[in-house]
Scaffold this motif. Structure first.
Motif, PDB file in Angstrom:
ATOM      1  N   HIS A   7     -78.076   5.729  19.155  1.00 52.76           N
ATOM      2  CA  HIS A   7     -79.387   5.336  18.651  1.00 52.76           C
ATOM      3  C   HIS A   7     -80.455   6.126  19.391  1.00 52.76           C
ATOM      4  CE1 HIS A   7     -80.026   3.172  22.415  1.00 52.76           C
ATOM      5  NE2 HIS A   7     -78.885   2.548  22.236  1.00 52.76           N
ATOM      6  N   LYS A  15     -84.398   2.278  20.977  1.00 57.33           N
ATOM      7  CA  LYS A  15     -84.383   1.741  19.612  1.00 57.33           C
ATOM      8  C   LYS A  15     -82.951   1.421  19.169  1.00 57.33           C
ATOM      9  CE  LYS A  15     -88.574   4.214  18.246  1.00 57.33           C
ATOM     10  NZ  LYS A  15     -89.191   5.184  17.291  1.00 57.33           N
ATOM     11  N   LYS A  73     -81.756   1.029  15.495  1.00 58.13           N
ATOM     12  CA  LYS A  73     -81.538   2.183  14.614  1.00 58.13           C
ATOM     13  C   LYS A  73     -80.188   2.828  14.933  1.00 58.13           C
ATOM     14  CE  LYS A  73     -86.402   3.166  13.694  1.00 58.13           C
ATOM     15  NZ  LYS A  73     -87.460   4.199  13.643  1.00 58.13           N
ATOM     16  N   SER A  74     -79.159   2.053  14.716  1.00 60.59           N
ATOM     17  CA  SER A  74     -77.806   2.467  15.112  1.00 60.59           C
ATOM     18  C   SER A  74     -77.220   3.512  14.164  1.00 60.59           C
ATOM     19  CB  SER A  74     -76.886   1.249  15.139  1.00 60.59           C
ATOM     20  OG  SER A  74     -75.560   1.636  15.436  1.00 60.59           O
ATOM     21  N   ARG A  75     -76.470   4.427  14.742  1.00 61.69           N
ATOM     22  CA  ARG A  75     -75.744   5.435  13.962  1.00 61.69           C
ATOM     23  C   ARG A  75     -74.243   5.193  14.031  1.00 61.69           C
ATOM     24  NH1 ARG A  75     -79.508   9.289  17.348  1.00 61.69           N
ATOM     25  NH2 ARG A  75     -81.321   9.459  15.977  1.00 61.69           N
TER      26      ARG A  75
END
Length: 223
Positions: A126, A130, A133-135
């Motif tokens: 992320h 933040k 707002k995970s990937r």
């Protein structure tokens, strides 16, 4: 050996570090803020050829052109696709790898390109500060065996933020922790560049050995 490859988005550059009796090709690309001179990338290029892995350091077209800002993800993916045929010419299984943004590219394209596995150095789970707002979907979506090598103090995602329970000392004799279809090796106290502070119990050389030892063990496990 340096090889120039023309892609649809410009000229890429490959630097080959060949193993005498190679079993795999590992392609490693850089992140959005640096090049193939990154300490972990260079350490792997030195060590892995001794263990039957040819390492190819990939410089994306934007980097070769001297630009300082990386393009959009879809452009990075296009550059990676463009160099892939040069990697498969030896007829060996190819491990897709990269650090930070390069790790994301490797994950996004692994199944499409037929990668044997993915090596993700400092995967940016992320943006700093933040976590919402995970990937993680990119990581879990790789679809092939994946090894994450992560600094214990990485602001883009500390090991305990990754899915599943994770506990590891990061010691050289510890292979990492299997979780959610991927394995994770922690470099204690290291930041996003896998640098350790002066107060760390590990020297920088020892920290890089955690990286190289972990990757060597994982590659052996691939068969």
């Amino acid at each position: 050996m340096i090889e120039i490859v023309e892609t649809d988005i410009g000229t890429a550059r490959l630097t080959w570090h060949r193993a005498e009796d190679a079993r795999f090709v590992l392609a490693l690309s850089h992140g959005a803020g640096g090049g193939i001179e990154a300490r972990d990338i260079q350490a792997l290029a030195r060590v892995l050829p001794q263990h039957g892995v040819t390492v190819v350091l990939v410089e994306q077209p934007w980097r070769v052109a001297g630009r300082k800002v990386a393009p959009a993800p879809k452009t990075l993916d296009a550059g990676w696709r463009g160099i892939w045929p040069a990697l498969t010419g030896m007829g060996l299984p190819v491990i897709a790898g990269g650090r930070s943004a390069g790790a994301r590219v490797a994950c996004r394209t692994a199944t499409e390109l037929g990668a044997r596995a993915v090596l993700a150095l400092s995967f940016p789970l992320h943006p700093p500060g933040k976590p919402e707002k995970s990937r993680v979907d990119e990581l879990l979506g790789a679809g092939v065996p994946t090894l994450v090598v992560q600094g214990g103090n990485d602001p883009f995602g500390r090991p305990e933020e990754f899915p599943g329970s994770f506990e590891s000392s990061g010691a050289p004799d510890s292979p990492g922790s299997s979780q959610g279809g991927f394995e994770l090796v922690q470099v204690p106290g290291a930041d996003h560049g896998l640098a350790v502070p002066k107060r760390s119990p590990l020297t920088q050389e020892e920290a890089l050995k955690v990286v190289t030892d972990g990757v060597v063990r994982w590659v052996v496990s691939l068969g």
